[in-house]
Each structure stands twice: as C-alpha cells, then as structure tokens.
Scaffold this active site. Structure first.
Site, short mmCIF file in Angstrom:
data_model
loop_
_atom_site.label_atom_id
_atom_site.label_comp_id
_atom_site.label_asym_id
_atom_site.label_seq_id
_atom_site.Cartn_x
_atom_site.Cartn_y
_atom_site.Cartn_z
N SER A 145 1.36 -7.48 -0.91
CA SER A 145 2.07 -8.50 -0.12
C SER A 145 1.22 -9.72 0.21
O SER A 145 1.75 -10.72 0.69
CB SER A 145 2.68 -7.89 1.14
N THR B 80 0.83 -1.21 0.00
CA THR B 80 0.00 0.00 0.00
C THR B 80 0.85 1.25 0.00
O THR B 80 0.45 2.28 -0.55
CB THR B 80 -0.94 -0.03 1.23
N THR C 8 1.64 -4.26 4.31
CA THR C 8 1.46 -4.58 5.73
C THR C 8 0.97 -6.01 5.97
O THR C 8 1.16 -6.57 7.04
CB THR C 8 0.45 -3.61 6.39
N ASP C 9 0.31 -6.60 4.94
CA ASP C 9 -0.41 -7.85 5.20
C ASP C 9 0.48 -9.03 5.57
O ASP C 9 0.09 -9.87 6.39
CB ASP C 9 -1.30 -8.20 3.99
C1 SIN Z 1 -0.23 -5.25 1.02
O1 SIN Z 1 -0.01 -5.90 2.04
O2 SIN Z 1 0.53 -5.23 0.06
C2 SIN Z 1 -1.51 -4.48 0.90
C3 SIN Z 1 -1.99 -3.96 2.19
C4 SIN Z 1 -1.07 -2.98 2.84
O3 SIN Z 1 0.09 -2.77 2.48
O4 SIN Z 1 -1.55 -2.35 3.82
#
Ligand code: SIN
Length: 318
Positions: free
Chosen positions: A64, A14, A97-98
């Site tokens: 991710s 993100t 973050t995932d």
């Molecule tokens: C991801 O994990 O690539 C999408 C969600 C995020 O980064 O918050």
C-alpha cells in the site's frame, strides 16, 4: 429470502504478504497471496459469516505504499455499485496498513454508504508463524454483520476505528492503529461487537458523497502535495512546486497552525497565484483552534495526509 452476501475486495498489503521463512515478520513481500487464498485459509470463517455467502474479488495486489489513484477510483466505483446491490450486506477490503487511513478517508468522502465498508489489514505476513490477518478478517466480518454497522471503518487487533480518526501510530506493533484522543468506535471480542459509543450512522458519513461518479481517470487528478513547516523551513520547495504546476498544497504547520516566516511568505505567494493552500497541523492529537488571523483554509480534524485527500477531491469537484 435470497442469501445475503459479503464481498471481500483484495488490494494486497502485508495481510497478503509472504516471506521466505515463517519466522520472518519484516523481510517479506506484501501483496503476494490472492484474496481467495486468504479467505480459504481462515478457519471458522463460515461460522462467523452466519449463512452469508462470501464473494471475493481481487481489485489490486500491491504494497500500500504504492497505492495509487487508479486503484482508489476502481475501489470507489466498485463499493458504490455494491452499496446499491440489495443482496450485499457489506464490504470488507483487505489493505496494507501503511496507507489504509488515506484509503478509508477517501472512500468515506466519496461513497454514499448505508452499509458497512470495513477495511482490514495485518502487521504480520500471511506466512508468519502467528499471522494476525486471519483474526482481523474474522473480526471485520463480525463488524459487517452487526445490525448497527454503517459507513467506512477499519478493524485491526480487535479494535474498530472510524475513517476520520484512524491512523497508523506504530510501525511494528501488531496493534498498530490508533484513533487518538477520540478513541475507537468499539471492539470485537470473541466475535461479538461492543460499541464504545453510538455506531456510525449513514448520515454521519460521505461528506462529498456523489463525487464518485465524477472521479476522472487517475492521470487527470489534481496535483496536490504536502509541505512541512519546521526549523529552517524555506520558500524553495513551495516555489519549485508552484513553478512546476502544483494545484494544491497542504501545509503541516507547527502546533496550533504557526508557520515559519519564509514558508508562510511562499505559501501566500502560491495562494495569490491561484494554488489552493490548506493548513493542517503536525500535532497528531487535538484540533487546531482557529484564531482570527485565518490565513489559509483548513479541514478541521484532518491530518495532513487526509487533508490532502480532501483537497484533491475539492479540486475535482470544483
Ligand atoms: C503495506 O502497507 O502494504 C505494507 C505494510 C503493511 O501492510 O503492514
């Protein structure tokens, strides 16, 4: 003295996301903006870098949720090589973050780190009205530059987390990560790092350091799955996985390691047939206290997703 550099490795997420409308914090596509563009859009970056040269490399560009072993291997090899480079002060990795907590644990497990490797991320896309990524990048660089920094860490929303305890606890909040009851390693406040306790030491990290050189191509990584114990759990998923050739199973047990009787029987059969079975717990806080009925091995303090990483690495290193 030659100029030190900080290397920023981009993997997407993100933090590199773009939405059609600036006010849209959820309907965006992750992994759209290059790491070079991200850095050039951060005001004050040069000041925070304190004379260090910033070098960026795009290792991957993905959401991710789709993280894969090929990218992990590339990241680990690149980090290991950068750790050997005397001109490198440390590494920042931009990541979604995932699955950030899995990548952090993987890197800590395989890369011998005497320097900091700091993963950072964002909950709002780069195109948001108030994106959180730029501040997180500044904070990650401040952590890399701190003389006590070493090992793999995650920095987001002004908080510094250790690779073992960091986990995504909130699906939407900007402050999405938690270190649970262990608490954060520290904070970044107006560019200043404040440690909550002793900063991570090189010797604390890399439990399987050296493994990086042995990582096989992604298609040869051992197949390891997670199964969950709970109401109505049955033998079927485990039996099917064993039949299909799974090499390892992590079971997310209830409470202090208890298992549904049918699932436990299936796991015992799996173990007897040569599948490595490791027990973790569904509880997100505390440690499982091992009694004398130790039926399956355990990785103390590791969540199911991190136990899966460790089991894969154990199978690779075996
Ligand atoms: C991801 O994990 O690539 C999408 C969600 C995020 O980064 O918050």
């Amino acid at each position: 003295m030659s100029v030190k550099k900080i290397v920023v490795l981009g993997t997407g997420g993100t933090i590199a996301g773009k939405a059609a409308r600036a006010g849209d914090n959820v309907g965006y596509k992750a992994g759209e903006v290059s790491v070079g563009e991200l850095l050039s859009g951060v005001p004050g970056l040069e000041n925070v870098a304190k004379g260090c040269e910033l070098q960026c490399e795009q290792v991957a560009q993905l959401d991710s949720k789709d993280m894969n072993f090929g990218v992990w291997r590339d990241l680990a090899l690149r980090c290991a090589s950068l750790m050997q480079d005397v001109s490198v002060q440390g590494v920042v990795i931009t990541h979604g973050t995932d699955t950030l907590e899995e990548t952090a644990w993987f890197l800590q497990s395989v890369v011998r780190t005497t320097k900091p490797i700091v993963l950072t991320s964002a909950m709002r896309p780069a195109s948001a009205l108030t994106p959180d990524g730029p501040q997180n990048l500044l904070d990650a660089i401040a952590v890399v530059l701190h003389p006590q920094s070493a090992g793999v860490m995650a920095v987001a929303a002004g908080v510094i987390h250790g690779a073992q305890s960091v986990h995504k606890a909130f699906p939407y909040r900007v402050d999405a990560f938690s270190s649970g009851e262990i608490g954060p390693l520290g904070w970044v406040e107006e560019g200043e790092v404040r440690w909550a306790r002793t900063a991570p030491q090189p010797d604390d990290v890399a439990p399987q350091a050296g493994l990086v050189a042995q990582l096989p191509p992604p298609e040869q990584w051992p197949w390891v799955e997670i199964v969950v114990s709970g109401a109505g759990a049955s033998a079927r998923a485990v039996d099917a996985l064993v039949h299909a050739g799974v090499r390892g199973l992590v079971v997310a047990a209830t409470g202090n390691g208890s298992l549904h009787v049918e699932l436990k029987e299936a796991l015992m059969r799996a173990k007897a047939s040569g599948v490595r079975v490791v027990k973790s717990t569904r509880c997100s806080q505390g440690h499982r206290i091992v009694g004398d009925t130790g039926d399956f091995a355990t990785y103390p303090g590791l969540s199911p997703v991190k136990a899966r990483v460790s089991l894969m690495l154990d199978l690779i290193g075996a």
